[in-house]
Structures are given as C-alpha cells and as structure tokens.
Design an enzyme around this catalytic site. Sequence first.
Site, mmCIF file in Angstrom:
data_model
loop_
_atom_site.group_PDB
_atom_site.id
_atom_site.type_symbol
_atom_site.label_atom_id
_atom_site.label_comp_id
_atom_site.label_asym_id
_atom_site.label_seq_id
_atom_site.Cartn_x
_atom_site.Cartn_y
_atom_site.Cartn_z
ATOM 1 N N CYS A 32 2.529 -8.804 3.145
ATOM 2 C CA CYS A 32 1.770 -7.555 3.166
ATOM 3 C C CYS A 32 0.288 -7.776 2.863
ATOM 4 O O CYS A 32 -0.129 -8.864 2.454
ATOM 5 C CB CYS A 32 2.396 -6.571 2.186
ATOM 6 S SG CYS A 32 1.934 -4.840 2.473
ATOM 7 N N ASP A 33 -0.498 -6.701 3.028
ATOM 8 C CA ASP A 33 -1.957 -6.760 3.062
ATOM 9 C C ASP A 33 -2.612 -7.634 1.993
ATOM 10 O O ASP A 33 -3.533 -8.391 2.277
ATOM 11 C CB ASP A 33 -2.542 -5.341 2.899
ATOM 12 C CG ASP A 33 -2.198 -4.421 4.036
ATOM 13 O OD1 ASP A 33 -1.255 -4.731 4.786
ATOM 14 O OD2 ASP A 33 -2.845 -3.374 4.157
ATOM 15 N N LYS A 34 -2.186 -7.489 0.738
ATOM 16 C CA LYS A 34 -2.908 -8.127 -0.356
ATOM 17 C C LYS A 34 -2.390 -9.520 -0.703
ATOM 18 O O LYS A 34 -3.055 -10.251 -1.428
ATOM 19 C CB LYS A 34 -2.848 -7.234 -1.612
ATOM 20 C CG LYS A 34 -3.248 -5.779 -1.393
ATOM 21 C CD LYS A 34 -4.634 -5.653 -0.789
ATOM 22 C CE LYS A 34 -5.041 -4.202 -0.558
ATOM 23 N NZ LYS A 34 -4.251 -3.518 0.468
ATOM 24 N N CYS A 38 3.346 -4.183 8.691
ATOM 25 C CA CYS A 38 3.095 -3.118 9.656
ATOM 26 C C CYS A 38 2.672 -3.677 11.004
ATOM 27 O O CYS A 38 1.959 -4.669 11.094
ATOM 28 C CB CYS A 38 1.986 -2.194 9.149
ATOM 29 S SG CYS A 38 2.339 -1.412 7.577
ATOM 30 N N SER A 80 -7.876 2.976 5.472
ATOM 31 C CA SER A 80 -6.865 2.203 6.172
ATOM 32 C C SER A 80 -7.546 1.171 7.043
ATOM 33 O O SER A 80 -8.677 1.368 7.506
ATOM 34 C CB SER A 80 -6.015 3.138 7.039
ATOM 35 O OG SER A 80 -5.266 2.399 7.968
ATOM 36 N N ASP A 123 0.796 -1.220 0.000
ATOM 37 C CA ASP A 123 0.000 0.000 0.000
ATOM 38 C C ASP A 123 0.829 1.271 0.000
ATOM 39 O O ASP A 123 0.596 2.189 -0.800
ATOM 40 C CB ASP A 123 -0.929 0.026 1.213
ATOM 41 C CG ASP A 123 -2.027 -1.011 1.140
ATOM 42 O OD1 ASP A 123 -1.745 -2.136 0.685
ATOM 43 O OD2 ASP A 123 -3.161 -0.718 1.542
#
Length: 564
Positions: A123-125, A196, A469, A82
């Site tokens: 990471c997020d995705k 994160c 977010s 992101d």
Amino acid sequence: MSTEPRSNHPVGSSRWATTRTQWKALGYDDEEIRRPKIAIVNSSSGLAPCFAHLDEVAEAVRRSVYDAGGLGFEIRTVAPTDFIMAAGRGGGYVLSGRDLVSYDIEAVVEGARLDGMICLASCDKTTPGQLMAAARTDVPTVIVACGYQSCGVLDNGRRVDIEEVFADAGKLAAGAIGFDDLCRMSDRAITGPGVCQGMGTANTMHIVAEALGMALPGSAPTQANSETMWAAARAAGPVVMAAVEADRRPSTVMTPAAFRNAVTAVIAVSGSINAVKHLEAIAAESPYDIDVHRLFEEIGQDVGPIAAVQPNGPTTIDEFDAAGGARGVLRQLGDRIDGSAITVSGTSMAEAVAGAPVDAEVIRAEPMRPESTIVVMRGNLCPDSGIVKLSVTENRARTFRGAARVFESAPEATEAIERGEVLPGEVLVLRGLGVTGTPGMGMASNVVFALAGSGLSERVAFVTDGQLSGLVNKGIVVGEISPEGGVPGPLGTVRTGDEIAIDVPNRTVDLLIDAEELNRRIEAYAETRAPRTWPARPGSWLGVYAGAVEPLDRGATLRRAAAN
C-alpha cells in the site's frame, strides 16, 4: 563472501553464544547460522486486502534467500492503509505511519546488524517507508512490488474499482448517485488482494522503486499473485545475495541520477502527486543533497506524460502493465533517462531497459501534452510550494480569481458545501490539515468530491494544506500548501473575503494583499498561534510526530528530531 557478514559475531564471544542459542532454538544449524542474514520486511495486516497475500510472498522470498546461500528472517512493520486508517485523528496516522515503517525496519536491521533486506512493497506508505529505511541503513536492499488488486464489473458492463467508489461517495449527499448504486459499486470494486487499481500512489511508488533501480526490471506494476509478481519474489533472493557479496548498497543505487530518473518516470506516467513528498523524504535520508520539488519543476518543463492510465485517461492498469509497464516507460523515454545509473542487480539502467517490449499505442514515444501534469506552484500564498494535478486528456480552466471562504476542518467545509453556502466564484480555503496542524496530514479529497457532487468543481477553486488523493482532481485544486496553516505563514493569515489569484500556466498562487499587510498578519499569528489542530496527547505517536516533523516541502521526515 570476501568478508565476514556483519551479522556474524566473534566465535566464542558472549554475543555469538547467545545469538547461536536463539537461532539453534529456531532449528538452524551452525552452517546456516554463519550465512548472511537477510531481513524479509513484511507489512502484512488483516485490516485491508492490500496486504492479504503478503505472508505467502514472504515465504517464497525466504526460500529464495535460503536457496541463494542466505538466511532470511521475516520482520513485521506497521501497515498504513489510507481507506482504513484515515478514520482516526483526522487521518493523521496515515502519512505519519510511513515514518513508523522506516523506524520499524531500522530498529530490527540495525539492532540485529542484518546484512541486507528484501521489502514487500504494497500500500501507499509502505514503499516510501521501505525506501527511506534502505537509504538510512544503507544495507543492500531489493524492493518487491506485490501488485495491484483485480476489480469488478457492474451489470451494465462498466468496470468499477475502489477509487471510483471513493469519488462517487461524494456525490451521495447531492443526490447525484443513489445509495443502492453506491452499495453495488462497493460490493464489486475489489475482487482480489493487492493495492488499488489505477495510477494512484501505490502503483506510482512501485514504478518509482523500479525507476530508482531498487526493484527488478519489469516487476512494476503487476497484478497481485501474477506470475510476474511471483517471479520477482523468487529472483529477489539471488539478487540481494549478489548485492551483499558486491557490497552494492542503496547509496550506490539511489544516486542523484537515479532520482532524476524516478522524477522523470513519475511525470511520464502522470503519477500521484504524493510521489513528490515521498521522493523528497527518501532523498532526505540519502547522503545526497537533492531538491525533489526543483527536479519536478525543471524536468516537468521538458517532459510530459506518455501514458494515460485511469483516472488520467482511458488505459487500465492491466493494459498499461501488458504494454510494458515501468520498463516500457523507461525505454520509451530514451535519452531523457540517465542510462548510466546502476540498478540493485548490478546492471546499468540502460542495460535494464534495453529490448523491453513496448506497445507504443499505450506507452507512446512522444508526450500526449508538452508539459508535466504535476505542477509545483509558488507565490506569496505558498512561498515554499503547492501542487496542482492536471489531467492528461482534459483541458480545463487554468486560472481563477475569487474571494476566499475559509474553513478550519474538512467536515466543516463539506457541510457548508452541502448546505449551499459555498458559492460559485469563490476560492474555498481549507487549512489545519498539514503535517503539524493535523498532525500527520489530513485528507482533503472528500472536499474535492463534495464540490464535484454539488456541481461546483469548475466554478469554485480549492486551496488546502491537506493531502489529496493520488488521483486527478476536478477543477482547480491546489494542495499541500507549504508553509501549512498550522505554522506561522501566509495560509494561516487568510481571511474570508480576501481575494486569491491562481495562475497554473505561470505556476503562482497569490493572496492579493500588499506585502506589508501580509507580513503584519504573519507576525501577529506567530505571537498568538491560535491552535487550528486536532489536539495530540503529549507522548502519543502523533504528539511526538507533531513536535519533530520537518515541513512538507522537505518530505515531512523526522530529521529535526535527530538534529536536536
């Protein structure tokens, strides 16, 4: 194995001869070539620390597969992140990158007819993309959560992480933070590889993988390069090989019961709202008819958060991890979890969480508030869905009524806030950031932070079809409105000055005009379809995505392309 691996071709055939030639050239002998072939899915990238350690993890996983009797082949995918990739095309490459991850995996696993896969989740995705591919290909799969990053400390002893940098950057224009202070935060926020800190999307989705039964019990969340992470990497080979032997596929693990468990876990940790659309996308790839939004609505009435991890509360992710993490949460949820769901290791969920150590001061037996902090909204402005994220520990105004002030881009809205043009009592409406309108879904969090920096969070409501977010938002913020403003629907018809009423307790967002006028506006918009989008070049990835993506409330997958 009781049956021949699908990756093995008839001896003497041209396919056998050519693949044997390729793999002999890589140094494998005939015995090794006949082993089950396992894809080691690695989204390594030099662009961000989220992925900086994955090559070493991939090698450890490859060795574990080999020692368990398989042959591991590392494959690479796109690595959406992101904070880096949101810079281009309105942020459209971030969410759409999730689908690229899934198709990257499918192309190799199905093209080579590999027998299973181990996915390095970062990471997020990447985690939802990997789970989507697992559901689509239905080959035995293990998810390895590769951990969260360590963070730094400021001179005053305050911990600082990248989420705080992200939030405080919005205060700079309003003078609420100095430039040098922001730079000091930036210098110290990340001190190691991994995703994160905080209960954002990445850690939430790692927990989802475990709650679905697709990750090893006790493996999420964990710090990157911790012994827990390395233990999961070493265990992944034997587990996936046992799953291949038993033909234990994602369709037998990610059942409707598993999805209920995952939704319950997300609510229990007050996880990222992005988990809603990601779980919807994973469900869309499964053979089951599962309405994830409805699950959040139904379960959220009876289940509340039992942990308050930053930014939802005072607990750090490290403390939550040490207190029991996902396994501890699942144990504390008791009979609210379906213990009969099968995990990838072959045990039931009840067996997987039995005896899990739990610090009940951090992960409580009873909820901190009676209902979910993830609230699915309906109403004539979002007849399909919208989402509000509440704080675990804060009580704030939960109803709002005011005149709309409409913007077609996030920079336009942010600049208006900074100029003092957005007034207390108004409802700021930002549209054109949906999966079709951007295309790919634009980030609206900068507007939330600009409102906070200007002291307007509690005095201005915010309604948007954009992505927020995964963290808590200040004030009343309704995100991910569906239908989005880029397609005919109520949001695209809102005019500056129209009144909007938001009622979080009753889960409604309404445009206060009569139904006949609303329908007339929608029909007029459907005829004109004035573009409110970033132009996507035909033939580009975003152009393809815009023409094929399903609505957000169906996970923003590309199922429509397959249907055509």
